[in-house]
Structure formats: C-alpha cells, structure tokens
Design a protein around this motif. Structure first.
Motif, PDB file in Angstrom:
ATOM      1  N   GLU A  87       0.673   5.694  -0.186  1.00 46.57           N
ATOM      2  CA  GLU A  87      -0.186   6.884  -0.206  1.00 46.57           C
ATOM      3  C   GLU A  87       0.653   8.147  -0.174  1.00 46.57           C
ATOM      4  O   GLU A  87       1.781   8.159   0.316  1.00 46.57           O
ATOM      5  CB  GLU A  87      -1.170   6.874   0.973  1.00 46.57           C
ATOM      6  CG  GLU A  87      -0.502   7.063   2.319  1.00 46.57           C
ATOM      7  CD  GLU A  87      -1.523   7.323   3.431  1.00 46.57           C
ATOM      8  OE1 GLU A  87      -2.670   6.891   3.284  1.00 46.57           O
ATOM      9  OE2 GLU A  87      -1.138   7.957   4.438  1.00 46.57           O
ATOM     10  N   THR A  92      -3.586   7.284  -3.475  1.00 44.81           N
ATOM     11  CA  THR A  92      -3.385   6.009  -2.781  1.00 44.81           C
ATOM     12  C   THR A  92      -3.193   4.926  -3.834  1.00 44.81           C
ATOM     13  O   THR A  92      -3.643   5.072  -4.988  1.00 44.81           O
ATOM     14  CB  THR A  92      -4.589   5.612  -1.892  1.00 44.81           C
ATOM     15  OG1 THR A  92      -5.719   5.389  -2.727  1.00 44.81           O
ATOM     16  CG2 THR A  92      -4.906   6.674  -0.861  1.00 44.81           C
ATOM     17  N   ARG A 129      -5.965   2.348  -7.567  1.00 45.32           N
ATOM     18  CA  ARG A 129      -5.448   3.660  -7.198  1.00 45.32           C
ATOM     19  C   ARG A 129      -6.571   4.657  -6.974  1.00 45.32           C
ATOM     20  O   ARG A 129      -7.684   4.478  -7.490  1.00 45.32           O
ATOM     21  CB  ARG A 129      -4.564   4.215  -8.331  1.00 45.32           C
ATOM     22  CG  ARG A 129      -3.278   3.455  -8.576  1.00 45.32           C
ATOM     23  CD  ARG A 129      -2.631   3.963  -9.854  1.00 45.32           C
ATOM     24  NE  ARG A 129      -1.277   3.435 -10.017  1.00 45.32           N
ATOM     25  CZ  ARG A 129      -0.180   4.188 -10.056  1.00 45.32           C
ATOM     26  NH1 ARG A 129      -0.260   5.501  -9.949  1.00 45.32           N
ATOM     27  NH2 ARG A 129       1.007   3.633 -10.217  1.00 45.32           N
ATOM     28  N   TYR A 150       0.847  -1.186   0.000  1.00 42.60           N
ATOM     29  CA  TYR A 150       0.000   0.000   0.000  1.00 42.60           C
ATOM     30  C   TYR A 150       0.888   1.244   0.000  1.00 42.60           C
ATOM     31  O   TYR A 150       1.894   1.312   0.729  1.00 42.60           O
ATOM     32  CB  TYR A 150      -0.889   0.011   1.251  1.00 42.60           C
ATOM     33  CG  TYR A 150      -1.698   1.282   1.405  1.00 42.60           C
ATOM     34  CD1 TYR A 150      -2.812   1.508   0.600  1.00 42.60           C
ATOM     35  CD2 TYR A 150      -1.333   2.254   2.338  1.00 42.60           C
ATOM     36  CE1 TYR A 150      -3.547   2.672   0.729  1.00 42.60           C
ATOM     37  CE2 TYR A 150      -2.067   3.416   2.475  1.00 42.60           C
ATOM     38  CZ  TYR A 150      -3.173   3.625   1.663  1.00 42.60           C
ATOM     39  OH  TYR A 150      -3.901   4.777   1.786  1.00 42.60           O
ATOM     40  N   THR A 169      -5.427  13.581   1.610  1.00 43.92           N
ATOM     41  CA  THR A 169      -4.900  12.470   0.813  1.00 43.92           C
ATOM     42  C   THR A 169      -4.951  12.832  -0.669  1.00 43.92           C
ATOM     43  O   THR A 169      -6.010  13.158  -1.210  1.00 43.92           O
ATOM     44  CB  THR A 169      -5.732  11.187   1.048  1.00 43.92           C
ATOM     45  OG1 THR A 169      -5.686  10.896   2.456  1.00 43.92           O
ATOM     46  CG2 THR A 169      -5.169  10.017   0.270  1.00 43.92           C
ATOM     47  N   THR A 193       0.130  12.232   0.959  1.00 41.51           N
ATOM     48  CA  THR A 193      -0.749  13.213   1.618  1.00 41.51           C
ATOM     49  C   THR A 193      -0.060  14.564   1.671  1.00 41.51           C
ATOM     50  O   THR A 193       1.174  14.656   1.665  1.00 41.51           O
ATOM     51  CB  THR A 193      -1.094  12.784   3.057  1.00 41.51           C
ATOM     52  OG1 THR A 193       0.129  12.600   3.786  1.00 41.51           O
ATOM     53  CG2 THR A 193      -1.874  11.485   3.091  1.00 41.51           C
TER      54      THR A 193
END
Lengths: 509, 177
Positions: free
Chosen positions: A378, A388, A415, A376, A385, A380
């Motif tokens: 991500e 991802t 995504r 995973y 966010t 930010t």
C-alpha cells in the motif's frame, strides 16, 4: 548512419576473417529477425496502430588473440507511419526505417591492462552513481561510446572512461525512434582488494548536450562516491555505498546525497537479509528525451522493491527492507517472508509505501519446480490511502517424462487507486517439449482503464530443436512485462497483432 | 538511402556465409575474462584450462535459472573429479543483486559464483542477453555446445553432452550449421 560508415566497419571485421581462420580464433554470429504486424491495441490512441515492422539485429563477435571486436547492426523497416495519419503535412514520423550501426567495440587485453574503444556498458558499485546496461534485446540498452581503460593489479584496480552516451535507438515498447542523447560522460574509479574485501572510490562528470532551459546555461553533474564490500564469510557479508553530488539543472544548483547498506546473515535456523536506502534529491540524468517525455537516467540505485515492481520515484527515498528465509530439504525448498517500508518523494509531500509478502520456491523430481508467493502493498500520503495491491503469483513446471512438461504461470493483482478497485493479471498455460519447443496459451486482463483494452488472449508457439536456431510465433494480444516462455525470460512490450521471431546463434569460426 | 543500406546488409551476410562452410572441425577459442566471485576472489576463465567448464549465466529473477542451477550443482558433484568445473555468472542488476548471496547459500550451491555487474561478459557470449544461457567449454578452452533457456528434460541431454566432453579429451565441434 551512412552506408559508407557501416560498410567500412564491416569490411574491417570481414578483413580479419581469413587471419582468424588461420589462428583458429573465433567469430560468433547472432541474428534476430522479427516480422510483426501491430493491429489496434485499443489503448485509446490511434497513432500507434495498424502497421507492419521488419526488424533485423545482426551481432558479430570476433576475437583474434588478445583483440576482440563487437558489432551490432540494426535494420528496421515500417510499412506505414501511424503517427502521420492525422498529422499536419510536413511533420516527421517517429517510426523510422533505417539501417544503423548500433554498437561497435574494439578491445585489446595486455597482461594487466584492458583498452577498449567504442560502445561499452558500465556500472559503478551498485548503480547509485552509474549504471549503463543492456537489460534485454528489445528493452533498455544504454552504453558509453568512447574510451575505457582498466588496469588490473594484484591488489588494485584502476579504471577511467570518457565519451558520449548512446542508447538503443528503437524503443522496444513503442517502436518509436529515440535520438541518442550524446551527453558527455567521464569518470574514474580506484578499487583496493584487501583480502576478500573491496574498497572503492569513484568520481563522475556529466555534461548534458541539451540544456533544460537554453537561456539558463548548461546542465551538468559532478559526483563522488565510495563503497565497501566485505564478504566476511558465508555467515556474514556487509556492503555499504555512499555518494554526494552537485548538479546544475535549468540554472539552479542542487546537492544530492545517497547512502545504501546491506547485510546478509546466516542466523542458523533462518537467514536474514537487510537493506537500507537513503536518497536525497539524488539523480544522474542527462538530456530530456522528447519521445519518452523524461530525461535519460544514467544511474539505477537499488529500490528495495521486487524486480517487477513499478517504482515511480527513486530520487528522494528513505527506507529499509528485511527478508527472512529458511532452506529445507537440502536447499530444494526455500521459504521466505519479506517486509519493506519506503518513504519517497519530497519531504513536504512524502508517500509511505509498505510491502509485505512471503512464499516458497520448490524444485523437485529431476527438473520440476513450483514457486509461489503472495503479499500486500500500500501507499499512503498524510494518512490517506493512495494505492493498495493484493498480489499472488505461482509458477509451476511439472515434468511428464520423455522430455515433456506442463507449464502454468499465474499472476494476479487486486488493486485500488484512490479507492477505485481494478484487477490485473496474466495466466500462461501450455506444454513444453525438450528439443522441440512449446505451445502456450496466454490470458491477460487489466481493468484499470475502462476506455482501454481489458482482456488479452494470445497463442504462443516456440520452436527450438537446434541450439543455433530458435523461432517463436505469437498471435493475439499480450500485456507487457517480464515473462518466461520456453525457458527463456524476456521483458516483453505490450502487444496486439502477430509476431514471428527467429534467432540464429552460431560460431562462424 | 534505406534500400542502399539494406543491400549492404544482405551483401555482408552473403559474404560471411561461405566462411561457415569453411570452419574447421575444432571449436573456436572462448574469450578469456576475469570476474570477482561472491567471496572476493578473482577468477579467470583461463585458470580452468584442462577442465571442461560449464559457464552458466543467470539472475535471481529468472525462474528457469533457478531450476537449472541445482542441476548443474548435481553434475558438478558427480563429475568434478573427472575434470568438470561449473562457473555460475550472475548478472543481477542493482535492484536485486543483494539477493544473490542468500540465494546461493540457501540452495547449497557450492560452485564459484561470479559477479558480472555490467553484464559485459554475458554480452561477449550472448549479445541478446537472454537468460538462462549455458556455454560449455572443453579442456583446451574452446567453445563446445551452448543452450539458451532451460526446459525439463534438458538435464539428461546435458549430462550426456558433459560425459562426452569429459571422455573425449579433445575438442568437440559446436552444433552449428
């Protein structure tokens, strides 16, 4: 490149042939021929569709005694200029048919000194200061055209180089013509070998041929750096590199700083690899490329990310990663987990990236393999966010006996971009036969842009009965990216149409 | 202008081809090079004259390379006493080069691992830079066979070729037209 210059260079090389034959020295010939039709790739742009291309890349590598020579001659022919279909009269096409002496090099080895003239690839340390490399035949290829001298002593290695930067002129992805930047680059390094350790210092000067702003004067970079490589044992190895630079860009002076360190430790039950990276306003960039709409970057610092991860900013970075691995079954099975934090961009608008993944790599039987991983990632910014990605990959090759094997590769990414979800992936399935070839089916998908092609389907046939000749045919459409087919990894450009590729590779002498 | 250049290209190829048929039985000399190993030693290819050398170019991101290297290690374990040497030349770029040492240690690879950071040495053997690429070199330092890529089943053929090279004690001709 004029026919006269090409002819002169090749006649010189051919003149060496008879003497090479007598001396039983070598001449290796490698030739890639590509015939391709590119149809409508449905990317929303109609100026890169419906044309044919014939491409030939001829490489000659000769050696007589301590002297070696290398030539790369590229010939490319386009059946049409798709970018001119709705262009005003008089505009020049970026699809350029030409024959070009793309690379040449003459090298002589003395007992402790190597002299090299022509095109050379160069890297200092781990690429923070300089990395001019050839990644792939149809991908990135940057070189320095000039002189390079290296003195290899027992405990000291000194090198100096100078010249102008030279790139592969046909962009492998867009097939458009890129002009050589011809930026002036010079540098030197001194490395002390102290037992197994290397301690090195280097300096670099870069003068851009084309300034960003004509009225603001020239753009240039001055850089100094050093690294220490300490392979203490197989239980502990340390590496550290740093660099500082001053560069002038569009009339403004900047100071850049870079630091990188890695440690590799065998902790008994598990192994640990840690890396840390700090880049502050650090860039080694030459003249702006009008076709690619970005500068020519001449460095390639570590990114902390995986090989195939998109990295949009590697000039302002603070981050670290750790990878824990555990070998089992005498090294035939390796389990690993990887965690990374990377903050990038200018401090006032920094983006935080987190990436965690794990997997295993198993080799079994006499030559079967199964590698799989999932994770995973991500990004930010100020708590919001941006992106991802949940990803899973598997690469499975099962031997069936008598040289046959099944191959299944699956990559899938779920995504989001600004909370909007999309998926992207490729599945490759087929049969391979040693000393014959491979027959594969490739299915790809990318739903990010509803106005562009979302589904890709291609058939791939590879033929490699002989070491000196391989051929490959592709019909259909493919997503771009790194792919391994028939046992060979290549960084493929995105594609729609039909392609036939033949590679000759043999020793003439 | 383009047509004239194309004629030059064809003419050069036509000129070069007769030399292929005139090639002698002995394979050509492999270019010598010097690279640093993972444990800090300097290794020259010419240090291995008298041995059959398998020169394997690889990277940590190349899946077929990961399949091929343990097979080369098994060949080395089996035939080292008979004069086989394996040199694993790594061409990882700065993005992944930190992985190399752990990759080698985790897989219990004991052959020397050479670092070709700017891939200059790969370029002298395989200017296309495709991976994996295996170049065999005979006891006299001459090029023997080469393989591009790795597929299941190659290991049996590779062992036969290595045994032939070890047993012949003389140069074998590269498989060329």
């Amino acid at each position: 490149m004029s026919a006269g210059r090409i002819a002169t260079a090749l006649v010189v090389l051919l003149a060496l042939l008879p003497s090479a034959s007598r001396a039983q020295e070598s001449l290796r010939v490698t030739n890639t021929t590509l015939l391709e039709y590119r149809g409508n790739n449905e990317n929303g742009i109609d100026t890169d569709d419906e044309y044919g291309i014939g491409l030939d890349k001829l490489y000659l590598d000769g050696q007589v005694g301590d002297t070696s020579a290398h030539l790369q001659l590229d010939g490319v022919y386009f059946t049409a200029s798709p970018d001119l279909r709705s262009a005003p009269a008089g505009q020049r096409s970026a699809y350029v048919s030409e024959v070009r002496l793309e690379r040449f090099r003459l090298q002589h080895e003395f007992s402790e000194v190597t002299l090299l003239g022509g095109d050379t690839h160069l890297q200092l340390g781990r690429g923070i200061a300089l990395s001019l490399r050839k990644v792939d035949e149809l991908g990135l290829d940057q070189a320095l055209r000039g002189g390079h001298v290296v003195w290899h002593g027992e405990t000291v290695r000194l090198q100096a180089f100078g010249g102008i930067t030279n790139i592969a002129n046909m962009d492998g992805v867009t097939q458009r013509h890129l002009e050589d930047p011809n930026d002036t680059l010079a540098g030197a390094s001194a490395t002390l070998h102290a037992g197994p350790a290397d301690i090195s210092v280097h300096g670099l000067f870069l003068q851009n041929r084309v300034p960003t702003l004509e009225m603001a004067g020239d753009d240039h970079t001055v850089l100094g750096g050093a690294y220490v490589d300490l392979p203490l044992s197989y239980r502990l190895s340390l590496y550290a590199e740093g660099a500082v630079q001053q560069y002038r860009l569009a009339g403004t002076n900047h100071n850049g700083t870079a630091a990188y360190a890695s440690a590799d430790m065998d902790l008994g039950i598990v192994s640990l690899l840690v890396e840390g990276l700090y880049l502050s306003d650090f860039r080694v960039a030459g003249s702006f490329d009008e076709v690619l709409q970005q500068p020519n970057f001449y460095n390639q610092p570590p990114t902390l990310e995986r090989y195939d991860q998109e990295v949009l900013d590697n000039q302002n970075v603070r981050g670290a990663r750790a990878k824990i691995s555990r070998p089992l079954l005498d090294g035939r099975l390796v389990l690993y987990v990887n965690g990374m934090f990377r903050q990038f961009g200018p401090a006032e608008a920094a983006v935080d990236a987190l990436h965690g993944y794990g997997g295993f790599e198993l080799t079994y039987g006499s030559s079967s393999r199964w590698f799989a991983s999932a994770g995973y990632r991500e990004e930010t910014q100020e708590g919001r966010t941006l992106k991802t990605m949940v990803h899973a990959e598997s690469d499975w090759v099962q031997e069936l006996g008598k040289g046959y094997s099944l191959h299944l590769t699956v990559n899938h990414e779920a995504r989001t971009l600004d909370d909007r979800p999309y998926i992207r992936g490729t599945t490759l399935f087929g049969m391979e036969k040693n000393r014959l070839g491979a027959l594969m089916l490739e299915v790809g998908y990318d739903t990010q842009n509803p106005n562009q092609r979302q589904f890709f389907l291609a058939g791939i046939f590879a033929w490699h009965t002989y070491d000196w000749l391989t051929a490959r045919a592709v019909v259909g459409s493919q997503r771009g990216g790194l792919k391994c087919i028939g046992g060979v990894c290549r960084d493929f450009p995105a594609f729609t149409g039909a392609r036939l590729e033949a590679v000759l590779h043999y020793d003439l002498l | 202008m383009f047509r004239r250049n194309l004629i030059w290209l064809i003419a050069i190829l036509a000129l070069a081809l007769p030399f292929a048929s005139g090639a002698e039985e002995a394979g050509p000399k492999a270019p010598d090079f010097s690279l640093r190993t993972l444990d800090g030693k300097r290794v020259k290819l010419s240090d291995y004259e008298g041995k059959v050398v398998l020169l394997s170019f690889w990277a940590t991101w190349c899946a077929p390379c990961k399949q091929e290297l343990p097979i080369l290690q098994r060949l080395l374990d089996k035939y080292e006493k008979e004069g086989l040497a394996v040199l694993a030349v790594n061409i990882d770029d700065p993005k992944t080069v930190a992985e190399v040492r752990r990759f080698v240690a985790d897989r219990k690879l004991r052959m020397p691992v050479l670092l070709d950071g700017d891939s200059k040495v790969l370029g002298r053997f395989n200017p296309r830079h495709s991976l994996p690429f295996l170049q065999a070199i005979d006891r006299e330092g001459r090029r023997a066979f080469h393989h591009t890529g790795f597929t299941s089943g190659t290991e049996k053929e590779l062992e036969e070729q290595v045994v032939a090279l070890l047993g012949s004690g003389k140069t074998e001709k590269s498989e060329s037209p």
